[in-house]
Design a protein around this motif. Structure first.
Motif, PDB file in Angstrom:
ATOM      1  N   LEU A 209       7.155  12.360  -2.112  1.00 10.00           N
ATOM      2  CA  LEU A 209       7.576  11.068  -2.229  1.00 10.00           C
ATOM      3  C   LEU A 209       6.633  10.009  -2.069  1.00 10.00           C
ATOM      4  N   LYS A 210       6.510   8.987  -2.882  1.00 11.57           N
ATOM      5  CA  LYS A 210       5.690   7.986  -3.043  1.00 11.57           C
ATOM      6  C   LYS A 210       6.272   6.641  -2.924  1.00 11.57           C
ATOM      7  N   GLY A 211       5.708   5.890  -2.180  1.00 14.33           N
ATOM      8  CA  GLY A 211       6.094   4.332  -2.119  1.00 14.33           C
ATOM      9  C   GLY A 211       5.681   3.639  -1.052  1.00 14.33           C
ATOM     10  N   PRO A 212       6.040   2.250  -1.155  1.00 13.87           N
ATOM     11  CA  PRO A 212       5.591   1.631   0.082  1.00 13.87           C
ATOM     12  C   PRO A 212       6.130   1.715   1.567  1.00 13.87           C
ATOM     13  N   ILE A 213       5.473   1.586   2.596  1.00 10.35           N
ATOM     14  CA  ILE A 213       5.824   1.419   3.803  1.00 10.35           C
ATOM     15  C   ILE A 213       6.727   0.247   4.174  1.00 10.35           C
ATOM     16  N   ASP A 214       7.997   0.515   4.594  1.00 12.90           N
ATOM     17  CA  ASP A 214       8.940  -0.118   4.922  1.00 12.90           C
ATOM     18  C   ASP A 214       8.364  -1.338   6.287  1.00 12.90           C
ATOM     19  N   PRO A 215       8.160  -2.517   5.766  1.00 14.30           N
ATOM     20  CA  PRO A 215       7.387  -3.373   7.042  1.00 14.30           C
ATOM     21  C   PRO A 215       8.465  -3.173   8.254  1.00 14.30           C
ATOM     22  N   GLU A 216       9.637  -3.075   8.045  1.00 10.16           N
ATOM     23  CA  GLU A 216      10.463  -3.179   9.089  1.00 10.16           C
ATOM     24  C   GLU A 216      10.560  -2.014  10.025  1.00 10.16           C
ATOM     25  N   THR A 217      10.912  -0.723   9.298  1.00  6.80           N
ATOM     26  CA  THR A 217      10.620   0.549   9.961  1.00  6.80           C
ATOM     27  C   THR A 217       9.540   1.216  10.139  1.00  6.80           C
TER      28      THR A 217
ATOM     29  N   ASN B  70       9.141  25.993 -14.430  1.00  5.37           N
ATOM     30  CA  ASN B  70      10.520  25.830 -14.581  1.00  5.37           C
ATOM     31  C   ASN B  70      11.412  25.373 -13.477  1.00  5.37           C
ATOM     32  N   LEU B  71      11.329  26.119 -12.433  1.00  2.18           N
ATOM     33  CA  LEU B  71      11.903  25.757 -11.328  1.00  2.18           C
ATOM     34  C   LEU B  71      11.331  24.676 -10.587  1.00  2.18           C
ATOM     35  N   ALA B  72      10.323  24.003 -10.866  1.00  2.00           N
ATOM     36  CA  ALA B  72       9.651  22.837 -10.222  1.00  2.00           C
ATOM     37  C   ALA B  72      10.248  21.503 -11.051  1.00  2.00           C
ATOM     38  N   CYS B  73      10.351  21.935 -12.472  1.00  4.02           N
ATOM     39  CA  CYS B  73      10.967  20.833 -13.298  1.00  4.02           C
ATOM     40  C   CYS B  73      12.417  20.813 -13.379  1.00  4.02           C
ATOM     41  N   TRP B  74      13.070  21.894 -13.066  1.00  2.32           N
ATOM     42  CA  TRP B  74      14.744  21.773 -12.773  1.00  2.32           C
ATOM     43  C   TRP B  74      14.954  20.944 -11.502  1.00  2.32           C
ATOM     44  N   LEU B  75      14.263  21.465 -10.230  1.00  2.31           N
ATOM     45  CA  LEU B  75      14.445  20.708  -9.051  1.00  2.31           C
ATOM     46  C   LEU B  75      14.092  19.191  -9.081  1.00  2.31           C
ATOM     47  N   PHE B  76      12.973  18.716  -9.735  1.00  2.96           N
ATOM     48  CA  PHE B  76      12.522  17.502 -10.153  1.00  2.96           C
ATOM     49  C   PHE B  76      13.591  16.672 -10.711  1.00  2.96           C
ATOM     50  N   GLN B  77      14.318  17.176 -11.930  1.00  3.97           N
ATOM     51  CA  GLN B  77      15.377  16.362 -12.593  1.00  3.97           C
ATOM     52  C   GLN B  77      16.421  16.438 -11.903  1.00  3.97           C
ATOM     53  N   GLU B  78      16.870  17.150 -11.051  1.00  2.00           N
ATOM     54  CA  GLU B  78      18.026  17.342 -10.180  1.00  2.00           C
ATOM     55  C   GLU B  78      18.026  16.234  -9.008  1.00  2.00           C
ATOM     56  N   LEU B  79      16.833  16.229  -8.425  1.00  2.00           N
ATOM     57  CA  LEU B  79      16.568  15.405  -7.099  1.00  2.00           C
ATOM     58  C   LEU B  79      16.226  13.902  -7.558  1.00  2.00           C
ATOM     59  N   LYS B  80      15.588  13.778  -8.435  1.00  2.00           N
ATOM     60  CA  LYS B  80      15.194  12.338  -8.938  1.00  2.00           C
ATOM     61  C   LYS B  80      16.096  11.213  -8.554  1.00  2.00           C
ATOM     62  N   PRO B  81      17.417  11.683  -9.396  1.00  2.00           N
ATOM     63  CA  PRO B  81      18.451  10.653  -9.313  1.00  2.00           C
ATOM     64  C   PRO B  81      18.560  10.040  -7.826  1.00  2.00           C
ATOM     65  N   GLN B  82      18.648  11.230  -6.910  1.00  2.00           N
ATOM     66  CA  GLN B  82      18.984  11.020  -5.464  1.00  2.00           C
ATOM     67  C   GLN B  82      18.002  10.531  -4.612  1.00  2.00           C
ATOM     68  N   LEU B  83      16.644  10.657  -5.162  1.00  2.00           N
ATOM     69  CA  LEU B  83      15.601  10.413  -4.327  1.00  2.00           C
ATOM     70  C   LEU B  83      14.556   9.593  -5.281  1.00  2.00           C
ATOM     71  N   PRO B  84      14.925   8.118  -5.510  1.00  2.00           N
ATOM     72  CA  PRO B  84      13.809   7.426  -6.469  1.00  2.00           C
ATOM     73  C   PRO B  84      12.570   7.427  -6.122  1.00  2.00           C
ATOM     74  N   ASP B  85      12.091   7.596  -5.030  1.00  2.00           N
ATOM     75  CA  ASP B  85      10.745   7.677  -4.903  1.00  2.00           C
ATOM     76  C   ASP B  85      10.178   8.928  -5.135  1.00  2.00           C
ATOM     77  N   LEU B  86      10.789   9.800  -5.575  1.00  2.00           N
ATOM     78  CA  LEU B  86      10.222  11.449  -5.815  1.00  2.00           C
ATOM     79  C   LEU B  86       8.863  11.209  -6.691  1.00  2.00           C
TER      80      LEU B  86
ATOM     81  N   MET C 117       0.866  -1.218  -0.104  1.00  2.00           N
ATOM     82  CA  MET C 117      -0.051   0.137  -0.094  1.00  2.00           C
ATOM     83  C   MET C 117       0.923   1.258  -0.037  1.00  2.00           C
ATOM     84  N   PRO C 118       0.758   2.129  -1.180  1.00  2.00           N
ATOM     85  CA  PRO C 118       1.913   3.243  -1.048  1.00  2.00           C
ATOM     86  C   PRO C 118       1.285   4.374  -0.145  1.00  2.00           C
ATOM     87  N   VAL C 119       2.155   5.159   0.063  1.00  2.00           N
ATOM     88  CA  VAL C 119       2.043   6.467   1.055  1.00  2.00           C
ATOM     89  C   VAL C 119       2.688   7.607   0.364  1.00  2.00           C
ATOM     90  N   ILE C 120       2.166   8.608   0.414  1.00  2.00           N
ATOM     91  CA  ILE C 120       2.825   9.869  -0.027  1.00  2.00           C
ATOM     92  C   ILE C 120       3.294  10.717   1.276  1.00  2.00           C
TER      93      ILE C 120
END
Ligand SMILES: [Zn+2]
Length: 125
Positions: A40-48, A92-108, A1-4
């Motif tokens: 960020l969107k993704g599953p809840i880690d069952p451990e943490t 454009n600012l949102a687009c630039w930040l997305f492109q920069e951050l996505k490689p470092q935050l895969p769940d972005l 079940m994903p969360v944001i």
């Protein structure tokens, strides 16, 4: 079940929008108290029980906020050769930040840029 999850950051900056029509107020240099929300969107880690530690999100995003804070965004675009910041609309600012951050935050999932209390842009892939 994903969360944001989301974390917001604030910075002050000036900009002008050279592509707006002649006489448009946004062509003039002016400033905003920008708010950037990283979602960020993704599953809840069952451990943490979490998706990602907010502190780890901050570690990745903070350097970008510091790079923008108290600058004229157009100047950064010119100086660093970043085309999207040479016309630094919220879009454009949102687009630039997305492109920069996505490689470092895969769940972005998206970047939200608020330029005023009532005007914002959300960028997602
Ligand atoms: Zn503006």
């Amino acid at each position: 079940m994903p969360v944001i999850i989301s974390k917001s950051f604030r910075f002050e900056a000036a900009h002008y929008l050279p592509q707006m029509p002649e006489g448009h107020k946004c062509r003039r240099m002016h400033g905003h108290s920008f708010k950037v929300t990283v979602r960020l969107k993704g599953p809840i880690d069952p451990e943490t029980g979490i998706l990602m530690d907010f502190g780890d999100v901050k570690k990745v995003v903070k350097p970008y906020i510091e790079r923008l804070d108290h600058w004229c965004l157009n100047e950064i675009g010119e100086r660093e050769g970043i085309a999207l910041l040479q016309n630094p609309t919220s879009e454009n600012l949102a687009c630039w930040l997305f492109q920069e951050l996505k490689p470092q935050l895969p769940d972005l999932y998206s970047i939200v840029v608020d330029e005023t209390c009532t005007s914002r842009c959300e960028y997602m892939e």
